[in-house]
Every structure is written in structure tokens, then in C-alpha cells.
Design a protein around this motif. Structure first.
Motif, PDB file in Angstrom:
ATOM      1  N   ARG A 167      -6.912  -3.535  -2.802  1.00  0.00           N
ATOM      2  CA  ARG A 167      -6.492  -2.415  -1.673  1.00  0.00           C
ATOM      3  C   ARG A 167      -6.131  -1.226  -2.467  1.00  0.00           C
ATOM      4  O   ARG A 167      -5.435  -1.195  -3.451  1.00  0.00           O
ATOM      5  CB  ARG A 167      -5.361  -2.801  -0.958  1.00  0.00           C
TER       6      ARG A 167
ATOM      7  N   PRO B  33       0.759  -1.152  -0.004  1.00  0.00           N
ATOM      8  CA  PRO B  33      -0.063  -0.054  -0.062  1.00  0.00           C
ATOM      9  C   PRO B  33       0.955   1.298   0.002  1.00  0.00           C
ATOM     10  O   PRO B  33       0.243   2.233   0.014  1.00  0.00           O
ATOM     11  CB  PRO B  33      -0.797  -0.118   1.182  1.00  0.00           C
TER      12      PRO B  33
ATOM     13  N   ARG C 170      -3.878   2.268  -2.770  1.00  0.00           N
ATOM     14  CA  ARG C 170      -2.919   2.943  -2.080  1.00  0.00           C
ATOM     15  C   ARG C 170      -2.956   4.174  -1.143  1.00  0.00           C
ATOM     16  O   ARG C 170      -4.009   4.785  -1.064  1.00  0.00           O
ATOM     17  CB  ARG C 170      -1.892   3.617  -3.465  1.00  0.00           C
ATOM     18  N   ASN C 171      -2.089   4.029  -0.152  1.00  0.00           N
ATOM     19  CA  ASN C 171      -2.125   4.918   1.139  1.00  0.00           C
ATOM     20  C   ASN C 171      -2.077   6.499   0.384  1.00  0.00           C
ATOM     21  O   ASN C 171      -1.361   6.525  -0.499  1.00  0.00           O
ATOM     22  CB  ASN C 171      -1.056   4.705   2.026  1.00  0.00           C
TER      23      ASN C 171
ATOM     24  N   THR D 278      -3.391  -8.262  -2.537  1.00  0.00           N
ATOM     25  CA  THR D 278      -3.439  -6.973  -1.892  1.00  0.00           C
ATOM     26  C   THR D 278      -3.376  -5.907  -2.685  1.00  0.00           C
ATOM     27  O   THR D 278      -4.273  -5.041  -2.697  1.00  0.00           O
ATOM     28  CB  THR D 278      -1.920  -6.713  -1.068  1.00  0.00           C
ATOM     29  N   GLU D 279      -2.800  -6.179  -4.082  1.00  0.00           N
ATOM     30  CA  GLU D 279      -2.782  -5.040  -5.035  1.00  0.00           C
ATOM     31  C   GLU D 279      -4.103  -5.063  -5.637  1.00  0.00           C
ATOM     32  O   GLU D 279      -4.620  -3.977  -6.272  1.00  0.00           O
ATOM     33  CB  GLU D 279      -1.546  -5.563  -5.918  1.00  0.00           C
TER      34      GLU D 279
ATOM     35  N   ASP E  70       2.100   2.259  -5.937  1.00  0.00           N
ATOM     36  CA  ASP E  70       1.213   1.495  -6.831  1.00  0.00           C
ATOM     37  C   ASP E  70       2.136   1.480  -8.138  1.00  0.00           C
ATOM     38  O   ASP E  70       2.378   2.749  -8.793  1.00  0.00           O
ATOM     39  CB  ASP E  70       0.142   2.202  -7.018  1.00  0.00           C
TER      40      ASP E  70
END
Lengths: 303, 664
Positions: free
Chosen positions: A269, A189, A271-272, A265-266, A192
Motif C-alpha cells: 500500500r 497508510p 501512503r495517503n 499493508t506496508e 511511512d
């Protein structure tokens, strides 16, 4: 030697597995498992374009970075076999070699004189600096628990103590390593890799100006780094004493699982936000401190 | 006896710097320096290989009968070698560096400069050789004075003179602490000497006197919060002087601390913990403050604080090891600290010399005005890169070796440690790794902004490479950096010997044997790495020779009219970081906001500045307070005689009154 070879082999499949996972998760047909390496083959065939602004640093950085990664691979053991190079404190060399690679990636980005790449460089420098303590606290707990200071010996003695609660620690450690690997390799996260806007990139924007041979080296380095972290995770969860053939199978299973986790995850989720990243990364250090507490309890220093 | 006479002759000849004709001055000084260095190095050769040997030289006998004796043991020998190398390299470098000054400064200024340089070197040598307390304080004072004259060499600017004075005052505050500590020892033992310390420590609590010594020496060394002179004085001095001051002079503080530590016998644990914590704070805060600097030399000065912190971490661990009976920890901690003294003297002086070359070429120390210097000054750039990699502690350079030793001490002591020790050590490991990460952040910034990209000003665009006479000495330093990085067993073994001898560590031969094997492996790994890089680069060359290689502009996201001004600057590179570190660093911004009614905004300035919190609260505030108070009292100074007579009258009345009341 086995560790070195197995990591190289795992790196061959690793990016493909991530790619397949993402395709399946998003309901696409997607490219085949070897697509990343086919891309690299294409890059090797192509010529290069260099920016006028760049100089020596930009040209040597990918080679230096790849050499640091292959150098770091020398320290990783497999099963009961020792690593190619194994001495007290080899993990310090491991971490600092990877940091050397980072150093060159960062200054190579600054060599282009582009504000985008400067931005990426600044972010990468900051994030990799913040993640450093987490990794060192983690290996400090290794050393404290086993009493040894070399990857090969530590992992050989990890499960011998006969304390079944080690598994709790293994899980925390594995979780930490997954997160550290994601940050070190600039994946979600924190970053990206598939973003399309330079302003929101970290790692990708730093290598914008690379083409051909040098770009291929950078990609190979990233894949190897994934497999390196995968191998660390593997060593942390599978006892070194088990049957070697079984272990070889398990090694690839763990690597594949790691890749699938990254892929999922990708896929699911976001990106932060960029300014949330430091907090996120510092959280890892506090999780590492939890691992430290666990070890304090396991070694009965804290009852 | 021959040695001491020769040494005295050199001391006397140094006066002739004022007499020789101008064209000869540099070479005359160089000659004296080389002769002295050869002489003092020859003293060390007898001592170093066989630790435990000492060499005594009687310099002269004063009329009062006290003899001025120089004692060289292995610790002195180590420091003498460190001093000699950097001082010589610095002076060779100075020839080219001082060239532009020759036109605008008269011969006397140069004479004073050379004379002070010689005496800075002589006093540093004497500091590590004399044992007698009074002689020590005298040479310590000479060291402060000579370095003061060196700092104010370029004192056309008022600010430099001010900096110099502030430096001199702070040095004397430090000296006061050392003096008090020596006096306490003398009260008890009747002798004022380092040799009497052991006797004193055997009978009394160790901590108070140690703290006095530590305060005095720490001002010289630049431990936070006693560092405030350092980031002012280093940028003000000419670069070869900054290199010598930061490379070796501040290490005299470390030398003093080591001498005192070697004599200590009790209170070890608390001493070790104090040193460790102060050093960790110095290390982390030093590099944190370094990152936000725009002035290249000031950035390097803050890094000296960080590195002094690393040295201190080593020493602190050594003391803790002694306290807990862990000889391996002691050996590794002390050796790591001492080796870092050597390493830091090499890479920091190299970096300061480079900064000097950049200043000469680009006429600025402000990083925002530089850029793209690697194309214009390739050698300086490569040397700066070497220094940067070494100071970040990256393999295969020398900084890594000392940090490795310190890390190994910490990791190795973890398994058997109790709760308190474990927490302390894991905290230190985390801090040291954070220091490493921050240093990488700082030096990617320094190197990247100064040497890479496009020039940000015309001056930087017209920069020329420094002369050969400036490059060659630096190459020697760089060669040493790489030699220690790749051939570490050769260097670390003598250091182990010195440490084992000073602190009488019994486990020394066993541990040092095992460790030399580790270091050999480390060299092997470094060698493999270097070979891999070489092979990859050779193959790359072959590969690209058979492909089409073109050049083009940097990718600008489709925008093709980008200028050098749009590059990332030092400030913007540190922006993210600044955001996190703000509570600690208190960076200020000055910007005039655009008013709502301002339709066509006029030109604006943006200033960002970061204060040193310690300087503000520890030095500036109290000084302002006192001088404010004194100013208020100054109303009494009217300049009219009748008022003064009145004061005298009031004073006498007061005395009379007090005497009548039997108070005095």
C-alpha cells in the motif's frame, strides 16, 4: 501481571515479524527477526549528540513517553487474570496516559527549533487528536455492552452474554483497533516510517535529532505500543474463559498475525496524500459509530 | 457576631486604601485581604466537614428593617475557599507584576486598582453568601463594576477602554435577565430570594424561569454564544486580574446556575439536555477557536470557554441523572463539574500569571514574537507546562480527576440506558474526548511556540526570569494542582459530600465509598508513573555519564545557515488544523499577490486573522444596524432652534389628531 509480562515478550518479536514479512513480500533476503533489538543494543552502547537549541524538555521527553507506555501496560488483562491495576474507568487513564506521552513527544520536537520537526509535530498533534473520539466511542460501546467500566472486567464478561452475534462486533472492533494502532504508531497508510524525505514524514521527522539512549527508549516505546494494541485486539476476539495454555499460544498467534498484517499493508500500500489523512482518520470515528449501532442492536435498544 | 463585626470593619477599612501613603498601599491592601481571607475561611471550617450545617451571620439591619444576612452552607463554603485561594495568590503575584507600572502611573490609579481588587473579592464572597435577591443583585453589580475598573487599569490604549465599556454593557444585559427571573419569582411567592425558588418551582413550570436565570448567569460564565465579552476583556486586563477573573469570577455564573438547579423540581430532563448541549458546543468551539489565536492571553481566554463547557457538561449530566433517577450519574456529574470549578481556578489562574510574566519579560503577547523562553525563564516555563498538562486533563494532574469523574458518570450510565440516552451519552463522550485532543493540540502549540526553540524576536531573546515574588505564589498553585492530581480521594470526598447534601442524593455514601477506592487506585497509578519517570531519568543520567555526550546544531537537512525565522510558528503549527476547521472558524488571509509583470517583487505583508463568528453575528451586526439607524435619524439634529420648535409643533399636532380620533 501475566498481561504485563506477555506484552513485554510480544514486543520483543513484534518489530522483527513486521520486518521479516516486508522482506519476504518484497522478495529480499532481509535482516533477521531480532534485528530491531540488535539496533537498540547498538544505540545503548553509543553516546549522544544534542542540539544546542534543545533544553530540558527534549532530554526528559523520551523517558516520560516510555513511562506512559509502561504505565498503560499495567491496565491490560490476560485471560481471566486481572491486570496489575484494575479499577473502574481504568481505560480513561490508559488513553490519557498515552496522550501524555504524545504531548511530550510533540513538545520535544518543537524544542529543537527545526522547521521539519515543527511540521511533524503539527501533523502528529492533529492526527492523534482526530483519532481520539474513535477510541472513546469504541470503549463506550464496550461499557455499554457489558455494563462494566474496567478493561479486566469488560473482557472477562465479553463473551459470557451468550449472544453469538458478538463476533460481528468483535471483528469491527478489531479492525478499528488495528487502524488506531497504525495511526498511533505512525505507520501506513497515515505515515511511512521508511520514507527518506523529511517533508513527507510525520513521526520519524519528530525524532530526527535523537541519538543513543534516548532514541533507544523511543523505539522501545513504539514496540511496546504495538504489543499493547495487539493485546487489546486479542482480548476482543478470544474469550477469557478458555484454557490458559491454549490462550498463551493464541496470544502470540494474534500478535504475530497483527504484525504480519502490518507488514503486508506496508508492502502493498502507498501512503495517503498528507491532506487526505484527516478524512481517513475521521472515517474511523464513523466506523466506531457503526460498532455503536451494532451494540445498540445487540442490547436490543434498537430493534 | 464577632465575625460579622470584623467583616464590616474590613469593608470600612478598604476605603483607607486611598488615604495611606503610596509605599504602604500594597501592604495595607494585602493586610486587609489576608485578614478577610482568614476570617471567611474560618467561617467555612465549621460548615465543610459536616455537610448539612449552615452558618448564619447578620451583617447589619437597614433602616427599613430588612436585615442583611450572610448564609454559608457547604456550597458557599466550597466557593469561598476557591475564591480566597486564587485571590490571595493573584495579589501576591501582583506585587512584582505591577512594578513596571509604578513609574508611569500615579498613586490614585493604584489606589483605585487596589480598592477595586479588594471589592471584587468582597463582592464575590458576598455573591456566594447572600440569599436575598435584592442584595444578590447589588453585590452582583458591585462585582461587575469593580472588575470593570480592574480591566481598564491599563487604559492608555483606547481599545482597552472600549473593551471595558463593552464588558460593562454585556454584564448588565446578563443582570437584566437575572432581575427579570427574580421578579417573576417575587410576583408569585412574595419573596425575592434564592430560598423562594423552591416554593416557586414547586408550583409552576420550571423551564422558563430557569432559562432566564441561565441566560443571565451564562453571560458571566461565558457559555457560547454568550461568551463574546470574554476573549476581549481577559487580554485587556492586567494578568493577575485576568487570572482572578478567569479563575474565579466567571465561576460566579456557575454558582448561580448551581443554586437554581438545586431548587428545581420538574422539567429536569429537558433542562439537563439543554445544559449538556450548550456545554458541548461551548467546549468544542471554545477550544477550536483557541487554537487559531496568536495572542497568548486571548488563547487562554478561549480556553476558559472550553473549561466552562466541561463544567457545564458535568452539571448537565447531573441534571439528566436526577431526571432519570440515576443517582450515580448525578453524583459523578455534579461532583465532576464542581471539582472542575476548583481545578480550573487553579490551572487557569496559573497560566494567566505565567502569560503575564511572559508579557513583562518579552513585552509582547503575540506568540509569533516569542520563542526559546524556557532557557531564559526556566521557572515560568515549568509552571506553564504544569498548567498546560493540567488543563489538557492529563494524568497525574488535577484536570484529569474532574474529567475522570465526568467520564465515569457517562460510561457508568450507558448499560441500562434507553436509546435516546445512549446516543446522547456516546455523543458527549466523543465530544469530550475531542475536546481533550484539541486541548492537547492547543497547548503543545502554546507551550512549544512560546517557550521552546529559538527566540523569534530581540525582545524575546533578552527576556529575563520573573522575580521571586512572582514565582513563589505560583509555586503554591502548582503544588495544589499536583496535590489534587495525586491525592484525589482527599479532595473528591468532601465534594461528594457537598453534592450529596445540596441535591439530597440518597445513594451518595455508597457510591462515594466505592469511588474513593477507585480514586485511590488512580493515585497509585499516578504514583507508579511518577516513580517510573524518576527511575528512568536517574538511570539515563548514570548511563550518559559513562558515554560521550556532545552538542551540535539541530539537523537542518544539510542546510547549516538556518535562522530562528525558519522555525515553525504558531500559525504554521495550526495550518493543517485550520484547513479542516475553516468552515467554522472563517479565518481570513490578507496577502497581496505578486503580479505577472512584477519582475522584482517588493516587500510584502501577510496577515491572517480569525474572527469570532458569534461576536460578528450576535454583537457586531445588530449593534452596527442599530447605530446605523440612529445615525440616519440624527439628521434631525440640526442644531437650529426653529427646527426644534417645528418638531414640537408637529408633535403637538399629532397628539391633538390622535386625541380627536380617540386613539389615545
Amino acid at each position: 501481571m501475566a498481561g504485563f509480562v506477555l506484552i513485554a515478550v510480544a514486543a520483543f518479536f513484534f518489530p522483527g515479524v513486521i520486518l521479516r514479512t516486508k522482506s519476504i513480500a518484497s522478495g529480499r533476503k532481509g535482516p533477521g527477526i531480532f534485528q530491531p533489538w540488535k539496533d537498540i543494543a547498538v544505540l545503548f552502547r553509543k553516546g549522544s549528540v544534542f542540539s544546542d537549541t534543545t533544553g530540558l524538555i527534549f532530554r526528559i521527553a523520551p523517558s516520560v513517553t516510555l513511562a506512559t507506555v509502561t504505565g498503560a501496560m499495567l491496565f491490560l488483562p490476560f485471560a481471566e487474570q486481572k491486570a496489575v491495576l484494575s479499577f473502574e474507568g481504568d481505560f480513561i487513564m490508559f488513553a490519557y496516559l498515552l496522550a501524555l506521552g504524545k504531548f511530550f513527544t510533540i513538545i520535544a520536537a518543537l524544542d529543537t527549533g527545526s522547521s521539519f520537526e515543527g511540521m511533524g509535530a503539527s501533523r502528529e498533534a492533529l492526527f492523534s487528536m482526530l483519532v481520539e473520539p474513535a477510541f472513546f466511542i469504541l470503549i463506550a460501546t464496550f461499557a455499554m455492552f457489558t455494563g462494566y467500566t474496567s478493561f479486566s472486567v469488560i473482557f472477562n464478561h465479553f463473551f459470557i452474554t451468550g449472544n453469538d452475534y458478538v463476533l460481528i462486533y468483535s471483528i469491527i472492533g478489531a479492525y478499528l483497533l488495528v487502524q488506531i494502532a497504525m495511526i498511533e504508531n505512525s505507520r501506513l497508510p497515515v505515515d511511512d516510517p521508511k520514507t527518506h524525505l523529511e517533508l513527507t514524514m510525520i513521526h520519524e521527522v519528530m525524532i530526527l535529532d535523537y541519538s543513543g539512549f534516548d532514541k533507544a527508549l523511543i523505539h522501545i516505546g513504539t514496540y511496546l505500543k504495538f504489543a499493547i494494541y495487539g493485546s487489546l485486539i486479542y482480548n476482543l476476539v478470544v474469550p477469557a474463559g478458555w484454557n490458559v495454555i491454549l490462550q498463551t499460544g493464541l496470544f502470540f498467534a494474534v500478535q504475530a498475525l497483527f504484525a504480519v498484517v502490518i507488514g503486508f499493508t506496508e508492502s502493498f500500500r502507498a501512503r495517503n496524500k498528507m491532506n487526505k489523512n484527516p478524512k481517513f482518520i475521521l472515517t474511523l470515528s464513523s466506523i466506531a459509530l457503526i460498532a455503536f449501532m451494532v451494540i445498540l442492536i445487540l442490547t436490543e435498544k434498537l430493534a | 457576631m464577632f465575625g460579622s463585626t470584623a467583616f464590616l470593619v474590613i469593608l470600612l477599612l478598604s476605603l483607607f486604601v486611598f488615604a495611606v501613603p503610596e509605599w504602604l498601599k500594597y501592604y495595607f491592601t494585602l493586610g486587609l485581604l489576608t485578614a478577610g481571607i482568614a476570617l471567611s475561611t474560618s467561617w467555612c471550617t465549621g460548615v465543610l466537614p459536616d455537610a448539612g450545617q449552615t452558618c448564619e451571620l447578620s451583617l447589619f439591619t437597614a433602616a427599613t428593617g430588612t436585615r442583611m444576612v450572610l448564609v454559608i452552607d457547604s456550597l458557599s463554603a466550597f466557593f469561598i475557599l476557591v475564591i480566597n485561594f486564587t485571590v490571595l495568590v493573584g495579589f501576591l503575584y501582583a506585587r512584582g507584576y505591577l512594578e513596571p507600572y509604578r513609574a508611569r502611573m500615579n498613586a490614585l490609579r493604584f489606589s483605585i486598582h487596589y480598592f477595586s481588587y479588594l471589592w471584587l473579592w468582597i463582592s464575590m464572597l458576598m455573591v456566594v453568601m447572600v440569599r436575598d435577591g435584592l442584595s444578590f443583585l447589588i453585590v452582583w453589580e458591585i462585582m461587575a463594576l469593580s472588575s470593570f475598573f480592574l480591566v481598564i487599569f491599563d487604559a492608555e490604549e483606547r481599545s482597552i477602554m472600549k473593551t471595558g465599556i463593552s464588558y460593562l454593557i454585556q454584564m448588565h444585559v446578563g443582570m437584566f435577565f437575572i432581575l427579570v427571573a427574580f421578579l417573576i419569582v417575587q410576583q408569585d411567592t412574595g419573596r425575592m430570594s434564592f430560598d423562594a425558588l423552591g416554593e416557586y418551582f414547586g408550583r409552576h413550570r420550571n423551564l422558563p424561569v430557569f432559562l432566564l436565570f441561565f441566560a443571565g448567569f451564562a453571560i458571566k460564565a461565558g457559555f457560547i454564544p454568550l461568551h463574546t465579552w470574554l476573549p476581549e476583556a481577559h487580554p485587556a486586563a492586567p494578568s493577575h486580574v485576568s487570572g482572578v477573573m478567569s479563575g474565579v469570577m466567571i465561576k460566579m455564573g456557575i454558582y448561580g446556575i448551581v443554586r437554581v438547579l438545586a431548587a428545581m423540581q420538574s422539567d429536569l430532563l429537558v433542562t439537563g439536555v439543554i445544559i449538556l448541549i450548550i456545554s458541548l458546543v461551548s467546549g468544542v468551539l471554545g477550544v477550536m477557536m483557541a487554537i487559531v489565536q496568536h495572542d497568548l492571553k486571548r488563547l487562554l481566554a478561549y480556553h476558559s470557554i472550553e473549561n466552562i463547557g466541561i463544567i457545564g457538561i458535568g452539571l448537565g449530566l447531573g441534571v439528566i441523572g436526577q431526571a432519570t433517577g440515576n443517582h450515580t450519574l448525578s453524583l459523578l456529574g455534579y461532583s465532576g463539574g464542581l471539582l472542575h470549578v476548583l481545578n480550573h481556578s487553579l490551572f487557569k489562574s496559573l497560566l494567566f500569571f505565567n502569560a503575564g510574566s511572559v508579557y513583562l519579560a518579552a513585552h509582547t503577547r503575540n506568540m509569533e514574537q516569542t520563542g526559546g523562553l524556557m532557557k531564559r525563564m526556566p521557572w515560568t516555563a515549568i509552571l506553564f507546562l504544569t498548567g498546560s498538562l493540567a488543563i489538557c486533563g492529563l494524568p497525574p494532574f488535577n484536570g484529569f480527576i474532574s474529567e475522570y469523574l465526568i467520564y465515569m458518570g457517562m460510561f457508568g450510565s450507558l448499560s441500562g440506558a434507553n436509546l435516546f440516552h445512549s446516543i446522547l451519552i456516546v455523543g458527549s463522550i466523543a465530544a469530550l474526548s475531542l475536546i481533550g485532543g484539541l486541548a492537547i493540540f492547543c497547548f503543545t502549540k502554546a507551550f512549544g511556540i512560546v517557550f521552546l526553540g529559538e527566540p523569534r524576536s530581540d525582545q524575546a531573546g533578552h527576556a529575563r526570569e520573573a522575580g521571586k515574588s512572582m514565582i513563589y505564589p505560583q509555586l503554591a498553585t502548582a503544588a495544589m494542582i499536583i496535590f489534587i492530581g495525586l491525592g484525589s480521594p482527599l479532595v473528591v470526598k468532601p465534594v461528594f459530600g457537598i453534592v450529596g447534601q445540596i441535591w439530597n442524593l440518597g445513594a451518595q455514601p455508597l457510591v462515594s465509598g466505592a469511588f474513593t477506592a477507585n480514586l485511590a487506585q488512580l493515585s497509585l497509578a499516578g504514583g507508579i508513573f511518577v516513580v517510573t519517570v524518576a527511575v528512568l531519568l536517574l538511570y539515563r543520567r548514570y548511563h550518559l555519564s559513562r558515554r560521550v555526550v556532545e552538542t551540535g546544531p539541530t539537523w537542518g537537512c544539510g542546510y547549516t545557515a538556518g535562522s530562528a525565522k525558519q522555525q515553525y510558528t504558531a500559525t504554521s503549527f495550526a495550518y493543517n488544523y485550520n484547513h479542516i476547521a475553516k468552515p467554522l472558524l472563517q479565518t481570513r488571509k490578507e496577502i497581496e499577490e505578486i503580479g505577472e509583470d512584477e519582475i522584482f517583487p517588493h516587500g510584502r505583508k501577510f496577515l491572517s486573522h480569525s474572527d469570532d463568528l458569534f461576536k460578528r453575528h450576535l454583537v457586531d451586526r445588530p449593534v452596527d444596524l442599530v447605530s446605523g439607524l440612529l445615525k440616519r435619524i440624527a439628521v434631525m439634529q440640526t442644531g437650529q432652534i426653529r427646527h426644534y420648535i417645528l418638531y414640537a409643533f408637529v408633535f403637538m399636532l399629532l397628539v391633538l389628531l390622535l386625541a380627536m380620533l380617540k386613539i389615545i
